[in-house]
Design a protein around this motif. Structure first.
Motif, short mmCIF file in Angstrom:
data_model
loop_
_atom_site.label_atom_id
_atom_site.label_comp_id
_atom_site.label_asym_id
_atom_site.label_seq_id
_atom_site.Cartn_x
_atom_site.Cartn_y
_atom_site.Cartn_z
N GLU A 1 -13.34 61.68 -52.85
CA GLU A 1 -12.15 61.85 -52.58
C GLU A 1 -11.98 61.13 -51.08
OE1 GLU A 1 -9.64 65.08 -51.23
OE2 GLU A 1 -11.09 66.00 -52.50
N GLY B 1 -7.23 62.35 -49.57
CA GLY B 1 -6.77 63.24 -50.37
C GLY B 1 -6.45 62.74 -51.74
N ALA B 2 -6.70 61.44 -52.12
CA ALA B 2 -6.57 61.00 -53.46
C ALA B 2 -7.71 60.66 -54.30
CB ALA B 2 -5.77 59.56 -53.48
N ASP C 1 -4.12 64.06 -56.50
CA ASP C 1 -4.38 64.47 -55.18
C ASP C 1 -5.30 65.62 -55.38
OD1 ASP C 1 -2.46 66.58 -55.93
OD2 ASP C 1 -1.03 65.99 -54.66
#
Length: 370
Positions: free
Chosen positions: A78, A81-82, A97
């Motif tokens: 990641e 956060g994605a 997320d």
């Protein structure tokens, strides 16, 4: 981490949990299946996890250089956060997320459950399944909004209503047996008069109370996101109706994974139990004019923490003033709350159509009287 999509054994269509029947419904052939039939038809839900196509969101796959990326707890990569997964239905990218545990493919609308987000230490103990389906949620929403004046029409237009979403929010529950002891002093005062003299008698007592108090299902949020406030506003839930967790309940809904651990909140919850137990013991002292606490001791036993998911229907709206407004409904009890926008133009029209003519009428009446 496995990306799971539940399929109908009859036609291969998507299976979603149906709140009205509490079974799993095929969106194509309208077949219904029990929990046991679902698991038998979809062994990947409980079998070995398959490796998905997972990479950080950005111009390149995670781990191939560029910006720094981190290994997340799902086994994927990641960045900021994605995380991106591949839809098992059409192969399109599903962007999530760090706390998303169940979602939909934006292209084929296939409901998917991100199994790794809710496995191991992150697997919930309990879940309260949705008891209200989307059709009923929309009907209740329209009744609620149409009873409110000055709400902008685009807040409940067709395009906006279609955005209403069922979301499972993560919570902790705490139960314990509290062995409490309260010690203090109390006074009884008697006043009487003989002749011209007034007498006062004060008796002081040592008082002690001891009891075992049972506390069940004290709930605490397990999500740091701003929208966690939505579930707070529609409590309480009937926690006694919670069921053992199964990922099938998430199919057809969104779900959030916890990001608050019990270690972060345990001290506060235990102190709350001690304070409340002390107040209950103190309040049991009666028959005295005054009481004063000297010592309170509460020892917790048989402490139990449970991690559970709670159902909420949610609709958000970005107003003309830039503020985020929301509507939320308890997916079990139908309790509703909302922070609704106000159409200032409609308010102005009401003023011009009602109050201004009334003001002119009063002015004219005063002129003729003069």
């Amino acid at each position: 981490m496995a990306v799971i999509s539940y399929k109908c054994p009859n036609c291969g269509g998507d299976l979603r949990f149906d709140p009205s029947t509490q079974k799993y419904k095929c969106e194509y052939c309208i077949s219904l299946f029990t929990q046991e039939e679902l698991e038998a038809a979809n062994p990947q839900a409980s079998g070995e996890e398959t490796a998905p196509h997972v990479h950080a969101r950005g111009g390149q796959k995670a781990g191939q250089g560029g910006q720094e990326s981190a290994q997340n707890d799902d086994g994927g990569k990641e960045e900021q956060g994605a995380v991106v997964y591949s839809c098992p239905g059409c192969g399109a990218e599903i962007v999530t997320d760090a706390t998303t545990a169940a979602t939909f493919c934006y292209y084929c609308h296939n409901p998917v459950v991100l199994k790794g987000r809710l496995s191991g230490e992150y697997e919930p103990d309990l879940v309260i399944p949705f008891a209200v389906d989307k059709k009923e949620a929309v009907e209740d929403f329209l009744k609620y909004v149409r009873g409110k004046k000055f709400v902008p029409k685009d807040f409940f237009c067709k395009e906006q209503i279609e955005k209403i979403s069922g979301v499972y929010f993560p919570f902790w529950t705490y139960s314990c047996l509290a062995d409490g002891q309260w010690q203090g002093s109390a006074q009884k005062v008697r006043v009487w008069q003989m002749g011209e003299l007034e007498y006062t008698e004060t008796k002081v007592y040592d008082v002690e109370r001891r009891a075992e108090l049972t506390f069940r299902n004290l709930t605490r949020e397990a999500l740091n996101k701003e929208n966690r406030q939505l579930v707070e506003a529609v409590q309480p839930f009937r926690l006694e109706e919670a069921k053992d967790f199964s990922m099938g309940y998430l199919s057809g809904f969104f779900a959030e994974k916890r990001d608050i651990e019990k270690a972060e909140i345990s001290a506060g919850v235990e102190q709350e139990v001690r304070d409340y137990a002390g107040k209950m013991l103190h309040s049991s002292v009666s028959g005295y004019m005054t009481t004063q606490t000297r010592d309170t001791r509460v020892h917790m036993q048989e402490e139990t923490w449970k991690y559970l998911l709670l159902p909420v229907w949610v609709l958000t709206y970005r107003g003309a003033d830039g503020k985020l407004y929301y509507y939320a409904m308890n997916g079990q009890t139908r309790k509703i709350c909302g922070v609704l926008p106000i159409d200032k133009a409609r308010m102005a029209l009401l003023f011009l159509g009602v109050f201004l003519p009334l003001l002119l009428l009063l002015l004219m009446g005063g002129y003729f009287l003069w």
